[in-house]
Design a protein around this motif. Structure first.
Motif, PDB file in Angstrom:
ATOM      1  N   CYS A   1       0.818  -1.220   0.000  1.00  0.00           N
ATOM      2  CA  CYS A   1       0.000   0.000   0.000  1.00  0.00           C
ATOM      3  C   CYS A   1       0.847   1.263   0.000  1.00  0.00           C
ATOM      4  O   CYS A   1       1.881   1.348   0.670  1.00  0.00           O
ATOM      5  N   THR A   2       0.375   2.249  -0.734  1.00  0.00           N
ATOM      6  CA  THR A   2       0.905   3.610  -0.680  1.00  0.00           C
ATOM      7  C   THR A   2      -0.269   4.531  -0.352  1.00  0.00           C
ATOM      8  O   THR A   2      -1.399   4.077  -0.170  1.00  0.00           O
ATOM      9  N   ARG A   3       0.010   5.823  -0.299  1.00  0.00           N
ATOM     10  CA  ARG A   3      -1.074   6.774  -0.010  1.00  0.00           C
ATOM     11  C   ARG A   3      -2.090   6.802  -1.148  1.00  0.00           C
ATOM     12  O   ARG A   3      -3.216   7.261  -0.969  1.00  0.00           O
ATOM     13  N   GLU A   4      -1.702   6.315  -2.324  1.00  0.00           N
ATOM     14  CA  GLU A   4      -2.609   6.338  -3.475  1.00  0.00           C
ATOM     15  C   GLU A   4      -3.413   5.050  -3.615  1.00  0.00           C
ATOM     16  O   GLU A   4      -4.310   4.962  -4.454  1.00  0.00           O
TER      17      GLU A   4
ATOM     18  N   LEU B   1      -5.377   5.607   3.227  1.00  0.00           N
ATOM     19  CA  LEU B   1      -6.059   6.812   3.697  1.00  0.00           C
ATOM     20  C   LEU B   1      -7.486   6.503   4.159  1.00  0.00           C
ATOM     21  O   LEU B   1      -8.037   7.207   5.005  1.00  0.00           O
TER      22      LEU B   1
ATOM     23  N   ASN C   1      -0.572   2.940   5.465  1.00  0.00           N
ATOM     24  CA  ASN C   1      -0.571   3.998   4.441  1.00  0.00           C
ATOM     25  C   ASN C   1      -1.946   4.248   3.829  1.00  0.00           C
ATOM     26  O   ASN C   1      -2.127   5.227   3.111  1.00  0.00           O
TER      27      ASN C   1
END
Length: 344
Positions: free
Chosen positions: A64-67, A98, A96
């Motif tokens: 996972c990333t913020r996107e 959101l 990460n």
């Protein structure tokens, strides 16, 4: 479905045993400050449920990333396995996300053929949130906490026991004092030591550690602590002089942290409701009597008042090392001054 075995939730061993017994949960939420057990559980799930042939189509890992969109994770989780009873979806770095709470909609009715593993590191999700409550109802919520210093020797012994390797007391404490509670690094160093063992030996010694990890068997945090505890002025000063001359390998902040943790525990020992070996061990959560001996010696050599003063001096030295009212004093000056204060 894997069920919790204690009020505080399942342990690492509970989860592993349930999986070994074929007792799987549709969702695992693995969270906490200690990443070691989160990684071990997710790896165990990935390695032990599917056959090698099934893994090709039915084992997925998402970072996972913020996107990262939670909807994409849910869509993957709702996919049916191919030529297998289960598919495994391991979602790493969930901290990460959101919109982590959007996972609650999947948790309300998870697919029984999917094993969803959520790895949430460097923190925890508030257990009061609906998402956690739903996951806990249908699956497993596991919190991996940092091990206290008193539990590290047991971790080392258990880790080595699985490899049929032993370690002597001095070598064990060298690792505890110089590596600390970073379990991933500890496991890596133990693996290295096991690989480098002589063919005719299954025991880790201080000499092996010095040769392969670079921790001096004479000038290390454990020997320094012992010198302080026993009030061996000559040895303590020899070691602190070595430390200040080699700050890269022995940063003052590490020495301050080690001493602070120890004397804070000594202070706790003075406040133990039961002033016996067993009572103090239970109060400090110590696992063996040889750990207790250090505190017993310290309490014999340092009164409660002196211990409190030492804690205050450690706080002051830490602040001065960071530039607060440091004046013209060097880090070496501050560390030598600290040792003099403790021992006199």
């Amino acid at each position: 479905m894997a069920k919790q075995t204690t009020a505080a939730g399942p342990t690492h061993r509970d989860i592993v045993n349930n999986i070994r017994n074929g007792n799987y949960a549709p969702i695992y939420l693995l969270m906490g400050e200690e990443s070691y057990y989160i990684d071990r559980i997710s790896e165990f799930i990935a390695d032990n449920i599917l056959t090698e042939e099934e893994k090709g189509f039915n084992l997925m890992t998402v970072y996972c990333t913020r996107e990262t969109n939670v909807a994409d994770i849910v869509n993957s989780a709702k996919r049916y396995p191919m030529m297998s009873k289960y598919q495994i979806l391991i979602v790493k770095e969930c901290q990460n996300l959101l919109k982590f709470d959007d996972l609650q909609f999947y948790a309300q009715q998870p697919l029984e053929t999917t094993i969803l593993v959520l790895c949430y590191k460097n923190g925890t999700v508030d257990r009061r949130k609906k998402t956690v409550a739903l996951i806990n109802k249908v699956g497993v919520v596991y919190e991996s906490q940092k091990l206290k210093e008193g539990m590290l020797p047991t971790f080392i012994d258990d880790y080595l026991r699985r490899k049929s390797v032993t370690i002597d007391d001095r070598a064990r404490m060298m690792l505890v004092e110089n590596i600390g509670s970073d379990l991933n690094r500890m496991a890596s160093e133990l693996d290295k030591l096991c690989i480098t063992l002589p063919a005719d030996s299954q025991r880790i010694t201080p000499e092996l550690i010095e040769r392969n990890i670079g921790i001096s068997k004479e000038f290390n945090q454990w020997e320094f602590r012992n010198a302080i505890i026993s009030k061996d002025v000559l040895k303590a000063n020899r070691i602190i002089n070595y430390f200040v001359e080699n700050p890269k390998n022995n940063p003052p902040v590490m020495t301050i942290s080690m001493l602070f943790n120890f004397f804070a525990n000594v202070m706790q020992a003075y406040y133990s409701p039961v002033q016996t070996e067993q009572g103090i061990m239970q109060h400090l959560e110590l696992r063996s009597s040889w750990q207790f001996r250090d505190y017993q010696t310290a309490m014999r050599n340092f009164s409660a008042l002196k211990t409190m003063q030492i804690i205050g001096k450690l706080r002051e030295t830490d602040a001065r090392l960071k530039g607060v009212a440091k004046g013209n004093a060097t880090d070496a000056d501050l560390m030598r001054e600290l040792v003099y204060f403790i021992l006199h």
